[in-house]
Design an enzyme around this catalytic site. Structure first.
Site, PDB file in Angstrom:
ATOM      1  N   GLY A  12       0.850  -1.194   0.000  1.00 59.30           N
ATOM      2  CA  GLY A  12       0.000   0.000   0.000  1.00 59.30           C
ATOM      3  C   GLY A  12       0.884   1.242   0.000  1.00 59.30           C
ATOM      4  O   GLY A  12       2.055   1.182  -0.404  1.00 59.30           O
ATOM      5  N   ALA A  14       2.392   2.822   2.339  1.00 62.71           N
ATOM      6  CA  ALA A  14       3.607   2.779   3.163  1.00 62.71           C
ATOM      7  C   ALA A  14       4.657   1.864   2.524  1.00 62.71           C
ATOM      8  O   ALA A  14       5.806   2.261   2.319  1.00 62.71           O
ATOM      9  CB  ALA A  14       3.253   2.303   4.571  1.00 62.71           C
ATOM     10  N   GLY A  50      -8.711  12.256   1.132  1.00 69.09           N
ATOM     11  CA  GLY A  50      -7.464  12.806   0.626  1.00 69.09           C
ATOM     12  C   GLY A  50      -6.322  12.736   1.612  1.00 69.09           C
ATOM     13  O   GLY A  50      -6.361  11.975   2.572  1.00 69.09           O
ATOM     14  N   GLU A 116     -12.031  18.415   6.519  1.00 65.47           N
ATOM     15  CA  GLU A 116     -12.653  17.251   7.175  1.00 65.47           C
ATOM     16  C   GLU A 116     -12.730  17.509   8.676  1.00 65.47           C
ATOM     17  O   GLU A 116     -12.164  18.489   9.172  1.00 65.47           O
ATOM     18  CB  GLU A 116     -11.859  15.981   6.865  1.00 65.47           C
ATOM     19  N   HIS A 244     -15.675   5.155  11.688  1.00 66.01           N
ATOM     20  CA  HIS A 244     -16.001   6.316  10.853  1.00 66.01           C
ATOM     21  C   HIS A 244     -17.485   6.607  11.044  1.00 66.01           C
ATOM     22  O   HIS A 244     -18.307   5.692  11.003  1.00 66.01           O
ATOM     23  CB  HIS A 244     -15.697   6.016   9.386  1.00 66.01           C
ATOM     24  N   ARG A 292     -13.817  12.651  14.757  1.00 69.93           N
ATOM     25  CA  ARG A 292     -14.579  11.436  14.481  1.00 69.93           C
ATOM     26  C   ARG A 292     -15.137  10.707  15.689  1.00 69.93           C
ATOM     27  O   ARG A 292     -16.235  10.170  15.648  1.00 69.93           O
ATOM     28  CB  ARG A 292     -13.654  10.450  13.773  1.00 69.93           C
ATOM     29  N   HIS A 353     -13.190   1.618  10.992  1.00 67.74           N
ATOM     30  CA  HIS A 353     -12.508   2.262   9.872  1.00 67.74           C
ATOM     31  C   HIS A 353     -10.991   2.254   9.973  1.00 67.74           C
ATOM     32  O   HIS A 353     -10.302   2.092   8.963  1.00 67.74           O
ATOM     33  CB  HIS A 353     -13.011   3.708   9.826  1.00 67.74           C
ATOM     34  N   GLU A 377      -0.510   1.978   8.652  1.00 66.71           N
ATOM     35  CA  GLU A 377      -1.592   1.735   9.611  1.00 66.71           C
ATOM     36  C   GLU A 377      -1.275   0.634  10.619  1.00 66.71           C
ATOM     37  O   GLU A 377      -1.895   0.572  11.683  1.00 66.71           O
ATOM     38  CB  GLU A 377      -2.894   1.416   8.841  1.00 66.71           C
ATOM     39  N   ARG A 388      -7.310   9.238  15.519  1.00 72.06           N
ATOM     40  CA  ARG A 388      -6.605   9.811  14.362  1.00 72.06           C
ATOM     41  C   ARG A 388      -7.393  10.968  13.755  1.00 72.06           C
ATOM     42  O   ARG A 388      -8.606  10.874  13.531  1.00 72.06           O
ATOM     43  CB  ARG A 388      -6.409   8.732  13.291  1.00 72.06           C
TER      44      ARG A 388
END
Ligand code: FAD
Ligand code: SIN
Length: 533
Positions: A12, A14, A50, A116, A244, A292, A353, A377, A388
């Site tokens: 991914g 990372a 994003g 956000e 989320h 969140r 999430h 992650e 986060r």
């Protein structure tokens, strides 16, 4: 036996961005990258909103992004790490733009910065509402340009190799545990290979699949975290599983749950009850754009008050052309279910999430095991603390990938391969009798975690969960010891470890902080991380 200089488990943001930097810096060394499915399937590919970075210096600055990250993290972020990620972030984003990543621009030709929850400024660079897809595409294409990157799809890492595999007694108190590579199941040949490496980087992503309802794809089974824990490495803060607030409610059920990006609320979407009333004013001054943990708990509470399965997100008042330009994927998905965001409220429900805890790493991405690094992650780097901040995750992956490649560049020439590692021992194992033994245990596991270790916890629920997890653990270990290895069995075993780590850490934290909310301990007293021995 495969021999390599650097083994990267995970492709991914990372893993692949690390491999590209390393390959560029050292064309003379071999970098082997594994993914357990294919190059397209990762949490990275699903990212919508994003990547957060201080971009417009007229309105934004590092101090504000640092303050927002610390505020969301609810008192337990590592301030040094937050500072590093925020300050180095914009440069790392510029690099992936140079590698070919496209981000949307406004009519003036400047980057269109979204907003956000928990952000005090607009600082989210995005590619429509499929930013992760664009980043993964860029990395996949870029990695192919380096002949010293050897990329293997359908390779499942089972365990990292340490002195334990040389017959030495390794415990959590052993100070000099070293990693020599990994045992890896080749899904095509059905053989278990030994990969020897001078240094290994774990970038296996999160563990959302431990819950029934999650935005995470099927690969998110916490394999890297479980592997490091089994190898007696240090893992922390697993109680902070992020839900989320707004996944799309689909009465037919859908796995993974489809995300309605927080950027939709940043664009002006407003949360409402099923009676059509706003409710966030009861919970936080920042309303629908509070961090969140607060919004997810508020929706959960409103659903419980009314006995609902969802609440609403109202976008009907927004400029619909601009909305479609920014969120074409979300609009099309809603329409496929008969919901037109221009006319209808969107039904939303919280879903698991993001895994905020994980493998403890330091400022250079080093784990507690020598010659083992981790990024993305799967880590507990100190950036996220108890919760986060939105869109800080892609950024974290990019920043630590860069730092790890710098540290490894300085050291790799001093490390040799450990050649006397035994091959994988499958003696005494037989073909699995019935797959239902795995599938039913997985269902039970997800039920336990969703019912007892979800958004709101109590001491009784946590104890119940642990009691049931012990049974699942012993049944699955028995299967593992007697059955020929398969990715399904390994994933179940890893998820049980993850569930144990989440529940045990939740039990240890006798307070409510960030994503961990226990009604028996509503106050805040402790500031330490929950490391499990
Ligand atoms: P991943 O991208 O998950 O990659 C993991 C890799 O490890 C995969 O290649 C996988 O195959 C491999 N792997 C795993 N286990 C094994 C094994 N045993 N053997 C071999 N390979 C293995 N974050 C943001 O910052 N902004 C966003 O807008 C955003 N939106 C999101 C939307 C959704 C729907 C989701 C699910 C997440 C979102 N996130 C977002 C979070 C972010 O996408 C992830 O945290 C981040 O991409 C993780 O990157 P990673 O490289 O650590 O892991
Ligand atoms: C989203 O688009 O809401 C997800 C952003 C994130 O998880 O960082």
């Amino acid at each position: 036996m495969i021999r390599t200089d650097v083994l990267v488990i995970g492709a991914g943001v990372a893993g692949f961005s690390f491999a590209i930097r390393m390959a560029e810096k050292r064309p003379d060394i071999k970098i082997t990258v594994l993914t357990k499915t294919n190059e397209k399937e990762s949490n990275t590919s699903y990212a919508q909103g994003g990547v957060a970075a201080v971009w417009d210096n007229d309105i934004d600055n590092f101090r504000k992004h640092i303050a927002d990250t610390l505020d969301a993290g609810d008192g337990i972020c590592d301030e040094n790490i937050v500072e590093i990620v925020v300050r180095e972030g914009p440069e790392r984003v510029r690099e992936i733009i140079d590698w070919g990543a496209r981000f949307d621009k406004n009519k003036k030709g400047d980057y269109d910065l979204g907003r956000e929850g928990g952000h005090s400024e607009n600082r989210i660079l995005h590619y429509k509402d499929i930013t992760g897809w664009e980043i993964q595409r860029t990395l996949n294409e870029k990695a192919k340009l380096y002949p010293n990157i050897e990329f293997h799809e359908q390779y499942f890492a089972i365990d990292i190799i340490t002195q334990h595999h040389l017959g030495r007694n390794v415990t959590r108190l052993t100070p000099d545990i070293e990693c020599y590579g990994a045992y890896v199941f080749n899904k095509q040949s059905k053989e278990t290979d030994t990969i020897l490496a001078k240094v290994t980087v774990i970038a296996t992503g999160g563990a959302g699949q431990v819950y029934k309802s999650t935005t995470n794809p099927a690969i998110a089974t916490g394999d890297g975290i479980a592997m490091v824990y089994r190898a007696k490495g240090r893992v922390a803060n697993m109680e902070f599983m992020q839900f989320h607030p707004t996944s799309l409610y689909n009465p037919a059920g859908e796995t993974p749950s489809f995300l309605v990006s927080e950027a939709v609320r940043g664009f002006g979407g407003i949360l409402k009850t099923t009676d059509g009333n706003e409710f966030m004013q009861k919970y936080d001054d920042r309303l629908s754009l509070a961090p969140r943990d607060i919004v997810a708990r508020a929706i959960d509470n409103e659903m419980k008050l009314r006995g609902n399965e969802f609440e609403y997100l109202d976008c009907t008042h927004l400029d619909q052309e601009a909305f479609y330009n920014h969120f074409p994927n979300i609009t099309d998905k809603c329409k496929s279910l008969g919901i037109d965001p221009a006319k209808d409220f969107i039904p939303v429900v919280p879903a698991c999430h993001y895994t905020c805890g994980g493998i403890i790493t330091d400022e250079m991405g080093r784990s507690s095991i020598i010659r083992l690094y981790a990024a993305g992650e799967c880590t507990c780097s100190g950036l996220h603390g108890a919760n986060r901040l939105a869109s800080n995750s892609l950024l974290e992956g990019l920043v630590f990938a860069d730092r790890i490649h710098q540290d490894i560049s300085l050291k790799i020439d001093h490390w040799n391969l450990q050649n006397d590692i035994p091959e994988w021992d499958a003696e005494g194992t037989t073909e699995p009798m019935e797959m239902v033994l795995l599938t039913q245990s997985l269902k039970e596991l997800k039920e336990i975690m969703s019912s007892y270790v979800g958004i709101v916890r109590t001491d009784v629920r946590l104890k119940r969960a642990l009691d049931r997890l012990h049974l699942l653990y012993s049944e699955t270990e028995l299967l593992y010891n007697n059955t020929i290895i398969s990715p399904q069995l390994c994933e179940l075993r890893n998820l049980i470890t993850i569930a144990y780590l989440i529940t045990k850490a939740a039990q240890m934290r006798k307070e409510s902080r960030g994503l961990h909310y226990n009604t028996d301990h509503p106050g805040q007293f402790e500031y330490k991380e929950t490391t499990l021995m």
